[in-house]
Scaffold this motif. Structure first.
Motif, PDB file in Angstrom:
ATOM      1  N   ASN A  59       0.754  -1.170  -0.001  1.00 49.42           N
ATOM      2  CA  ASN A  59       0.113   0.019  -0.026  1.00 49.42           C
ATOM      3  C   ASN A  59       0.886   1.213   0.146  1.00 49.42           C
ATOM      4  O   ASN A  59       2.165   1.025   0.267  1.00 49.42           O
ATOM      5  N   HIS A  60       0.363   2.123  -0.238  1.00 51.72           N
ATOM      6  CA  HIS A  60       1.192   3.637  -0.640  1.00 51.72           C
ATOM      7  C   HIS A  60       0.355   4.788  -0.117  1.00 51.72           C
ATOM      8  O   HIS A  60      -0.620   5.255  -0.479  1.00 51.72           O
ATOM      9  N   GLN A  61       1.062   5.479   1.090  1.00 54.65           N
ATOM     10  CA  GLN A  61       0.583   6.573   1.754  1.00 54.65           C
ATOM     11  C   GLN A  61       1.597   7.856   1.531  1.00 54.65           C
ATOM     12  O   GLN A  61       1.104   8.826   1.641  1.00 54.65           O
ATOM     13  N   SER A  62       2.683   7.529   1.454  1.00 56.44           N
ATOM     14  CA  SER A  62       3.682   8.473   1.529  1.00 56.44           C
ATOM     15  C   SER A  62       4.883   8.250   0.506  1.00 56.44           C
ATOM     16  O   SER A  62       5.361   7.084   0.370  1.00 56.44           O
ATOM     17  N   MET A  63       5.523   9.290   0.078  1.00 57.81           N
ATOM     18  CA  MET A  63       6.956   9.028  -0.483  1.00 57.81           C
ATOM     19  C   MET A  63       8.035   8.459   0.335  1.00 57.81           C
ATOM     20  O   MET A  63       8.826   7.785  -0.311  1.00 57.81           O
ATOM     21  N   ILE A  64       7.773   8.590   1.729  1.00 58.28           N
ATOM     22  CA  ILE A  64       8.702   7.959   2.570  1.00 58.28           C
ATOM     23  C   ILE A  64       8.641   6.560   2.639  1.00 58.28           C
ATOM     24  O   ILE A  64       9.525   5.835   3.052  1.00 58.28           O
ATOM     25  N   ASP A  65       7.657   6.029   2.129  1.00 61.33           N
ATOM     26  CA  ASP A  65       7.049   4.440   1.724  1.00 61.33           C
ATOM     27  C   ASP A  65       8.647   3.903   0.875  1.00 61.33           C
ATOM     28  O   ASP A  65       8.773   2.673   1.509  1.00 61.33           O
ATOM     29  N   ILE A  66       9.159   4.462   0.008  1.00 60.84           N
ATOM     30  CA  ILE A  66      10.285   4.026  -0.499  1.00 60.84           C
ATOM     31  C   ILE A  66      11.445   3.929   0.443  1.00 60.84           C
ATOM     32  O   ILE A  66      12.184   2.641   0.098  1.00 60.84           O
ATOM     33  N   CYS A  67      11.731   4.904   1.143  1.00 62.08           N
ATOM     34  CA  CYS A  67      12.789   4.337   2.042  1.00 62.08           C
ATOM     35  C   CYS A  67      12.452   3.278   3.047  1.00 62.08           C
ATOM     36  O   CYS A  67      13.497   2.439   3.384  1.00 62.08           O
ATOM     37  N   ALA A  68      11.428   3.144   3.641  1.00 58.62           N
ATOM     38  CA  ALA A  68      10.983   2.142   4.445  1.00 58.62           C
ATOM     39  C   ALA A  68      11.142   0.813   3.872  1.00 58.62           C
ATOM     40  O   ALA A  68      11.593  -0.260   4.248  1.00 58.62           O
ATOM     41  N   LEU A  69      10.860   0.739   2.577  1.00 60.95           N
ATOM     42  CA  LEU A  69      10.636  -0.529   1.695  1.00 60.95           C
ATOM     43  C   LEU A  69      12.305  -0.975   1.583  1.00 60.95           C
ATOM     44  O   LEU A  69      12.804  -2.040   1.559  1.00 60.95           O
ATOM     45  N   PHE A  70      13.018   0.011   1.196  1.00 65.87           N
ATOM     46  CA  PHE A  70      14.323  -0.147   0.971  1.00 65.87           C
ATOM     47  C   PHE A  70      15.208  -0.591   2.286  1.00 65.87           C
ATOM     48  O   PHE A  70      16.075  -1.755   2.302  1.00 65.87           O
ATOM     49  N   ARG A  71      14.621  -0.443   3.565  1.00 67.79           N
ATOM     50  CA  ARG A  71      15.322  -0.879   4.507  1.00 67.79           C
ATOM     51  C   ARG A  71      14.788  -1.953   4.927  1.00 67.79           C
ATOM     52  O   ARG A  71      15.166  -2.935   5.640  1.00 67.79           O
ATOM     53  N   VAL A  98       6.369  -2.842  -6.333  1.00 65.23           N
ATOM     54  CA  VAL A  98       5.301  -2.235  -7.164  1.00 65.23           C
ATOM     55  C   VAL A  98       4.198  -1.538  -6.002  1.00 65.23           C
ATOM     56  O   VAL A  98       3.787  -2.426  -5.227  1.00 65.23           O
ATOM     57  N   PHE A  99       3.673  -0.322  -6.275  1.00 68.75           N
ATOM     58  CA  PHE A  99       2.454   0.228  -5.454  1.00 68.75           C
ATOM     59  C   PHE A  99       1.360  -0.084  -6.449  1.00 68.75           C
ATOM     60  O   PHE A  99       0.940   0.874  -7.256  1.00 68.75           O
ATOM     61  N   PRO A 100       0.549  -1.088  -6.363  1.00 73.84           N
ATOM     62  CA  PRO A 100      -0.605  -1.367  -7.186  1.00 73.84           C
ATOM     63  C   PRO A 100      -1.636  -0.568  -7.149  1.00 73.84           C
ATOM     64  O   PRO A 100      -2.822  -0.422  -8.083  1.00 73.84           O
ATOM     65  N   GLU A 101      -1.980   0.231  -6.002  1.00 66.59           N
ATOM     66  CA  GLU A 101      -3.060   1.322  -6.106  1.00 66.59           C
ATOM     67  C   GLU A 101      -2.784   2.328  -7.015  1.00 66.59           C
ATOM     68  O   GLU A 101      -3.803   3.217  -7.706  1.00 66.59           O
ATOM     69  N   GLY A 102      -1.546   2.780  -7.597  1.00 64.80           N
ATOM     70  CA  GLY A 102      -1.341   3.707  -8.735  1.00 64.80           C
ATOM     71  C   GLY A 102      -1.068   4.957  -8.196  1.00 64.80           C
ATOM     72  O   GLY A 102      -0.542   5.743  -8.915  1.00 64.80           O
ATOM     73  N   THR A 103      -1.392   5.321  -6.904  1.00 67.36           N
ATOM     74  CA  THR A 103      -1.189   6.583  -6.235  1.00 67.36           C
ATOM     75  C   THR A 103      -1.067   6.537  -4.808  1.00 67.36           C
ATOM     76  O   THR A 103      -1.585   5.489  -4.249  1.00 67.36           O
ATOM     77  N   ARG A 104      -0.690   7.509  -4.047  1.00 66.71           N
ATOM     78  CA  ARG A 104      -0.845   7.458  -2.863  1.00 66.71           C
ATOM     79  C   ARG A 104      -2.314   7.783  -2.089  1.00 66.71           C
ATOM     80  O   ARG A 104      -3.104   8.742  -2.796  1.00 66.71           O
ATOM     81  N   SER A 105      -2.472   7.087  -1.321  1.00 66.39           N
ATOM     82  CA  SER A 105      -3.902   7.066  -0.637  1.00 66.39           C
ATOM     83  C   SER A 105      -4.015   8.416   0.479  1.00 66.39           C
ATOM     84  O   SER A 105      -3.168   8.568   1.356  1.00 66.39           O
ATOM     85  N   ARG A 106      -4.904   9.177   0.219  1.00 61.89           N
ATOM     86  CA  ARG A 106      -4.938  10.473   1.242  1.00 61.89           C
ATOM     87  C   ARG A 106      -5.540   9.998   2.601  1.00 61.89           C
ATOM     88  O   ARG A 106      -5.375  10.636   3.476  1.00 61.89           O
ATOM     89  N   ASP A 107      -6.466   9.132   2.784  1.00 63.30           N
ATOM     90  CA  ASP A 107      -7.150   8.937   3.675  1.00 63.30           C
ATOM     91  C   ASP A 107      -6.588   7.446   4.622  1.00 63.30           C
ATOM     92  O   ASP A 107      -7.237   6.953   5.407  1.00 63.30           O
ATOM     93  N   GLY A 108      -5.708   6.857   4.060  1.00 56.72           N
ATOM     94  CA  GLY A 108      -5.165   5.599   4.542  1.00 56.72           C
ATOM     95  C   GLY A 108      -5.785   4.342   4.153  1.00 56.72           C
ATOM     96  O   GLY A 108      -5.231   3.357   4.348  1.00 56.72           O
ATOM     97  N   GLY A 167       1.675   3.946   9.205  1.00 55.04           N
ATOM     98  CA  GLY A 167       1.907   5.171   9.975  1.00 55.04           C
ATOM     99  C   GLY A 167       2.861   6.023   8.849  1.00 55.04           C
ATOM    100  O   GLY A 167       3.223   7.477   9.427  1.00 55.04           O
ATOM    101  N   SER A 168       3.210   5.540   7.897  1.00 50.03           N
ATOM    102  CA  SER A 168       4.013   6.677   6.961  1.00 50.03           C
ATOM    103  C   SER A 168       3.356   8.007   6.506  1.00 50.03           C
ATOM    104  O   SER A 168       4.034   8.858   6.306  1.00 50.03           O
ATOM    105  N   GLY A 169       2.153   7.815   6.462  1.00 46.03           N
ATOM    106  CA  GLY A 169       1.326   8.884   5.978  1.00 46.03           C
ATOM    107  C   GLY A 169       1.202  10.006   7.104  1.00 46.03           C
ATOM    108  O   GLY A 169       0.930  11.063   6.713  1.00 46.03           O
ATOM    109  N   ILE A 216       6.849   4.193  11.950  1.00 42.19           N
ATOM    110  CA  ILE A 216       6.467   3.292  10.475  1.00 42.19           C
ATOM    111  C   ILE A 216       6.468   2.021  10.873  1.00 42.19           C
ATOM    112  O   ILE A 216       7.624   1.434  11.107  1.00 42.19           O
ATOM    113  N   VAL A 217       5.559   1.168  10.621  1.00 40.89           N
ATOM    114  CA  VAL A 217       5.731  -0.194  10.888  1.00 40.89           C
ATOM    115  C   VAL A 217       5.245  -0.905   9.212  1.00 40.89           C
ATOM    116  O   VAL A 217       4.427  -0.705   8.484  1.00 40.89           O
ATOM    117  N   VAL A 218       6.331  -1.760   9.334  1.00 38.42           N
ATOM    118  CA  VAL A 218       6.253  -2.522   7.935  1.00 38.42           C
ATOM    119  C   VAL A 218       6.015  -4.000   8.066  1.00 38.42           C
ATOM    120  O   VAL A 218       6.830  -4.754   8.802  1.00 38.42           O
TER     121      VAL A 218
END
Length: 242
Positions: A82-94, A153-163, A190-192, A208-210
């Motif tokens: 799922n995708h809430q924020s651009m910081i998701d990329i950092c979280a996934l890399f880690r 892949v973020f299959p939602e295609g965009t960031r979710s504004r409401d989580g 928590g990333s959003g 942020i919990v992954v």
């Protein structure tokens, strides 16, 4: 404007400057390492071990990763989150313990430094304006995974504004089917709140919990729509357990 809001605005401005300089510096170093070694593995690990943790610490975020031991990371996978924020990329890399490549929106190809870095690291840009070009990019992504890569892949295609987890687009799951790879569902919680869509650069400290789920065998669900639905259900369940 209150003193508190003014203080946060100043701090966020400094964090933005740090983010830009930190990212530009590590991109330059990664491209230099790629030029010398002719291998993407080390530059991608630099992103996971140097760039991403620096930005997480700079934002005041604490990262918690659960479930990574359930996955045999020696095999290629298509990771969907799922995708809430651009910081998701950092979280996934880690969170993912192997070199990670992303399926990205075409718009990011035009971002200075980022577009060049992403291309050099073998990232695939999604082209929606041309069916022929989109098919070519899908084949490139399939070949990448079939060759042993882990693609995110973020299959939602965009960031979710409401989580809320939006519907999953099925294209990414065709990549898994064609490459014969398992799908790994991941929920990011928590990333959003750490880096929200509010304002230009609205950052607040937080956790942020992954949550990494059990891999889904694409062979068991030969239809990409069914695979997308199953992955979304797993991500929602993991998100509720975060």
């Amino acid at each position: 404007m209150s003193i508190s809001r003014m203080a946060w605005a100043v701090l966020n401005a400094l964090q933005l400057v740090f983010t830009l300089l930190w990212t530009a510096g590590w991109i330059c170093l990664a491209l230099l390492v790629l030029l010398v070694t002719r291998s993407r593995r080390l530059p991608l690990r630099m992103a996971a071990r140097c760039w991403a943790p620096g930005l997480l610490r700079g934002s005041g975020a604490r990262l918690v990763v659960r479930g990574a031991e359930q996955v045999d990371w020696s095999r290629p996978h298509v990771v969907v989150a799922n995708h809430q924020s651009m910081i998701d990329i950092c979280a996934l890399f880690r969170a993912v313990p192997v070199p990670l490549q992303f399926l990205l929106k075409q718009e990011l190809a035009r971002v200075p430094f980022v577009g060049r870095y992403a291309r050099a690291m073998g990232m695939i840009f999604v082209e929606r304006s041309s069916a022929r070009e989109a098919a070519r990019r899908t084949r490139e992504a399939t070949d990448l995974v079939a060759a042993g890569a882990t693609l995110c892949v973020f299959p939602e295609g965009t960031r979710s504004r409401d989580g809320e987890v939006q519907a999953f687009k099925s294209g990414a799951f065709q990549i898994a089917l064609d490459a014969g790879a398992e799908v790994v569902p991941i929920a990011i919680h928590g990333s959003g709140k750490v880096l929200s869509l509010q304002g230009l650069f609205h950052v607040r400290p937080g956790t942020i919990v992954v949550n990494i789920g059990r891999p889904i065998s694409a062979a068991e669900l030969a239809d990409r729509q069914a695979l997308a639905q199953r992955a979304r259900e797993d991500v929602i369940a993991l998100l509720r357990a975060a």
